[in-house]
Design an enzyme around this catalytic site. Structure first.
Site, PDB file in Angstrom:
ATOM      1  N   CYS A   1    -117.112 -70.236  -3.917  1.00  0.00           N
ATOM      2  CA  CYS A   1    -115.778 -69.720  -4.244  1.00  0.00           C
ATOM      3  C   CYS A   1    -115.722 -69.356  -5.723  1.00  0.00           C
ATOM      4  CB  CYS A   1    -114.724 -70.774  -3.941  1.00  0.00           C
ATOM      5  SG  CYS A   1    -113.068 -70.322  -4.471  1.00  0.00           S
TER       6      CYS A   1
ATOM      7  N   CYS B   1    -111.725 -78.323  -5.264  1.00  0.00           N
ATOM      8  CA  CYS B   1    -113.132 -78.737  -5.287  1.00  0.00           C
ATOM      9  C   CYS B   1    -113.501 -79.201  -6.694  1.00  0.00           C
ATOM     10  CB  CYS B   1    -114.043 -77.562  -4.929  1.00  0.00           C
ATOM     11  SG  CYS B   1    -113.952 -77.067  -3.210  1.00  0.00           S
TER      12      CYS B   1
ATOM     13  N   ASP C   1    -107.145 -99.360   7.297  1.00  0.00           N
ATOM     14  CA  ASP C   1    -107.454 -98.006   6.817  1.00  0.00           C
ATOM     15  C   ASP C   1    -106.342 -97.588   5.860  1.00  0.00           C
ATOM     16  OD1 ASP C   1    -108.213 -95.398   6.448  1.00  0.00           O
ATOM     17  OD2 ASP C   1    -107.977 -94.774   8.531  1.00  0.00           O
TER      18      ASP C   1
ATOM     19  N   CYS D   1    -110.672 -94.698   1.701  1.00  0.00           N
ATOM     20  CA  CYS D   1    -110.847 -93.391   1.068  1.00  0.00           C
ATOM     21  C   CYS D   1    -110.930 -93.550  -0.451  1.00  0.00           C
ATOM     22  CB  CYS D   1    -109.713 -92.444   1.452  1.00  0.00           C
ATOM     23  SG  CYS D   1    -108.093 -93.078   1.053  1.00  0.00           S
TER      24      CYS D   1
HETATM   25  N1  SAH Z   1    -105.908 -94.880  10.543  1.00  0.00           N
HETATM   26  C1  SAH Z   1    -105.208 -93.624  10.519  1.00  0.00           C
HETATM   27  C2  SAH Z   1    -104.412 -93.366   9.237  1.00  0.00           C
HETATM   28  C3  SAH Z   1    -105.046 -93.715   7.934  1.00  0.00           C
HETATM   29  S1  SAH Z   1    -104.261 -93.049   6.493  1.00  0.00           S
HETATM   30  C4  SAH Z   1    -106.173 -92.480  10.788  1.00  0.00           C
HETATM   31  O1  SAH Z   1    -107.387 -92.648  10.732  1.00  0.00           O
HETATM   32  O2  SAH Z   1    -105.701 -91.378  11.092  1.00  0.00           O
HETATM   33  C5  SAH Z   1    -103.269 -94.340   5.925  1.00  0.00           C
HETATM   34  C6  SAH Z   1    -101.969 -94.504   6.680  1.00  0.00           C
HETATM   35  O3  SAH Z   1    -101.266 -95.582   6.080  1.00  0.00           O
HETATM   36  C7  SAH Z   1    -101.021 -93.305   6.630  1.00  0.00           C
HETATM   37  O4  SAH Z   1    -100.655 -92.960   7.943  1.00  0.00           O
HETATM   38  C8  SAH Z   1     -99.806 -93.827   5.841  1.00  0.00           C
HETATM   39  O5  SAH Z   1     -98.595 -93.287   6.296  1.00  0.00           O
HETATM   40  C9  SAH Z   1     -99.876 -95.309   6.112  1.00  0.00           C
HETATM   41  N2  SAH Z   1     -99.255 -96.207   5.131  1.00  0.00           N
HETATM   42  C10 SAH Z   1     -99.148 -96.063   3.784  1.00  0.00           C
HETATM   43  N3  SAH Z   1     -98.610 -97.152   3.219  1.00  0.00           N
HETATM   44  C11 SAH Z   1     -98.353 -98.040   4.223  1.00  0.00           C
HETATM   45  C12 SAH Z   1     -97.802 -99.359   4.272  1.00  0.00           C
HETATM   46  N4  SAH Z   1     -97.397 -99.985   3.181  1.00  0.00           N
HETATM   47  N5  SAH Z   1     -97.723 -99.955   5.470  1.00  0.00           N
HETATM   48  C13 SAH Z   1     -98.137 -99.344   6.611  1.00  0.00           C
HETATM   49  N6  SAH Z   1     -98.668 -98.089   6.611  1.00  0.00           N
HETATM   50  C14 SAH Z   1     -98.769 -97.438   5.443  1.00  0.00           C
END
Ligand code: SAH
Length: 461
Positions: free
Chosen positions: A75, A84, A387, A414
């Protein structure tokens, strides 16, 4: 040591990559300089922009000797665009950098002596992988309406060349072209962040990877768009167009989405499939952006969970229940918790859609719901999957995990810095890190996803 000054040009031998994918190198007398767009192996001339006692930030002026790992960016905006960070590094080296980044954080922040790293899972074709894009709409200095991305660290809009970002789908260009031409035809103003005036803020596009369904969600500083039907008619001509939505965001903030959505045409969601599980996805719900890698990530999480069919599992930060439903096929019972109400609505719909009945979803903050469910109902878990967003797990979540004492904790992350911090907390109370697999979900960026397995150590047995 020589005193360095702002605006001075220096020669730098670059030998490492920093956290954000920037080159880190040294001048001849050992002064550390951070330079964006420089790579390990480069010898460069840099202009010093900010000098501290121990180090400086410099701007790349000239590459004197290029690194052997340097490739030409695909790009033309790769350096200015904040999307990026490492497009000029050969893909194999990007993977090495990411694996090292996870390992380094586990050692430095997590205090893990010898992190049990498995090979990083990369992509065969690391382009056009994103199923979601959010383009800010603005005007150039010349007054042209453009769709773009934000330049690194600022909110200046970098127009996407031909409206076609090479990390996203080709169809995005067609959609953006239609939205911009509609705005031009009906004199619709893009939103101006500085003044809070104008209408169209962002265009959010989502595509189902296995279904080719498309959702366009226009984020506006208002509740409607002039001649909405004409725009919808035009967008519906695109094959796969399934859902056209309008999101209202009237706050002067850099948060992209407001919390109100309305369907202009079609469905209020699109569907997609990962493995043999189907999902409905609404505009406000989180959904992993790289579907090819997501399947590999979830398979690894499932492997680490080691389920036999008898286990009770918690999926903490469950989004639309993707991991929960993946695990439910192999577990006795799965509980999920997530903060976004729309995502939990999707999760419930998704369980029904797949005929999966051994799951229960809670809406709320993980740090409230998990302790409450444990204390009130003594919900115990054999396996807990977390997650979390970039900031990692709240202390109350970690404390409850330590009380529940699951045999296994599977940590999808992440951000390896907060992963390492949380692993340290769990390790202090007897959990041992058994395996870590980085997964490249965000090719050409400095971000890296990983999945880790922690098991309860001997002291608990
Ligand atoms: N496991 C899922 C989402 C992971 S991303 C997947 O793989 O698709 C992280 C998620 O945590 C998001 O959906 C976000 O809305 C949620 N989140 C953020 N802070 C939070 C909290 N304090 N309690 C519960 N969920 C939360």
């Amino acid at each position: 040591m020589v005193e360095y000054q702002k605006n001075q040009e220096v020669e730098v031998v670059v030998n490492a990559l920093g956290n954000e994918g920037e080159g880190v190198g040294h001048t001849q007398d050992g002064y550390t300089v951070f330079v964006k767009d420089a790579l390990p192996g480069d010898v460069i001339r840099a202009k010093l922009m900010k000098c501290k006692k121990q180090y400086a930030f410099g701007r790349l002026v000239e590459i004197l000797t290029p690194s052997k790992d340097r490739v030409e960016a695909v790009c033309e905006k790769a350096r200015v665009c904040g999307g990026c960070q490492i497009q000029e590094i050969a893909y194999e080296k990007q993977l090495e950098f990411k694996a090292d980044k996870v390992k380094g954080n586990l050692v430095r922040i997590g205090g893990v002596k010898n992190p049990p790293m498995e090979s990083i899972i990369g992509m065969e074709d690391p382009w056009r992988y994103r199923n979601k894009a959010q383009f800010p709409i603005g005007r150039t200095k010349e007054g042209k309406i453009v769709a773009g991305f934000y330049a690194g660290r600022t909110h200046a809009i970098v127009p996407v060349p031909d409206n076609d970002c090479v990390l996203g789908r080709e169809v995005n260009a067609k959609i953006l072209g239609k939205v911009i031409s509609h705005m031009e035809t009906y004199d619709i103003e893009p939103y101006d962040e500085a003044t809070g005036t104008g209408l169209v803020r962002h265009v959010l596009i989502r595509c189902g990877y296995s279904t080719d369904e498309i959702m366009v969600c226009l984020v506006v500083n208002g509740t409607k768009i002039p001649e909405e039907d004409a725009l919808a008619d035009s967008l519906m001509e695109i094959p796969g167009m399934t859902s056209i939505m309008l999101n209202t965001n009237m706050d002067q903030t850099n948060v992209i989405l407001g919390d109100q959505v309305r369907t202009i045409r079609g469905e209020s969601y699109i569907t997609d499939q990962i493995g043999d599980v189907k999902f409905c996805i609404s505009p406000l719900s989180f959904y992993q952006v790289n579907p090819v890698q997501t399947e590999k990530l979830y398979r690894k999480a499932l492997e680490y969970a080691g389920l036999t069919g008898k286990e009770t599992v918690w999926d903490v930060y469950c989004g639309i229940g993707t991991i929960s439903l993946f695990l439910a096929q192999k577990a006795k019972k799965v509980y999920g918790v997530e903060i976004v109400p729309d995502a939990i609505e999707d999760a419930k719909k998704n369980a029904a859609l797949n005929g999966i009945h051994n799951v229960k979803f809670f809406v709320g903050k993980a740090e409230d719901v998990l302790p409450k469910q444990y204390e009130k109902h003594q919900i115990y878990a054999d396996v807990i999957v977390v997650d979390p967003p970039r900031k990692g797990c709240e202390q109350a979540v970690l404390d409850t995990i330590l009380k529940m004492r699951p045999k296994r904790v599977v940590y999808v992350s992440c951000n390896s810095a907060t992963l390492a911090r949380d692993i340290k907390t769990l390790a202090e109370d007897g959990y041992v890190l058994k395996a870590v697999t980085p997964v490249d979900q965000f090719c050409h960026t400095a971000h890296v996803e990983s999945v880790s397995l922690l098991v309860r150590g001997q002291m608990w047995e």
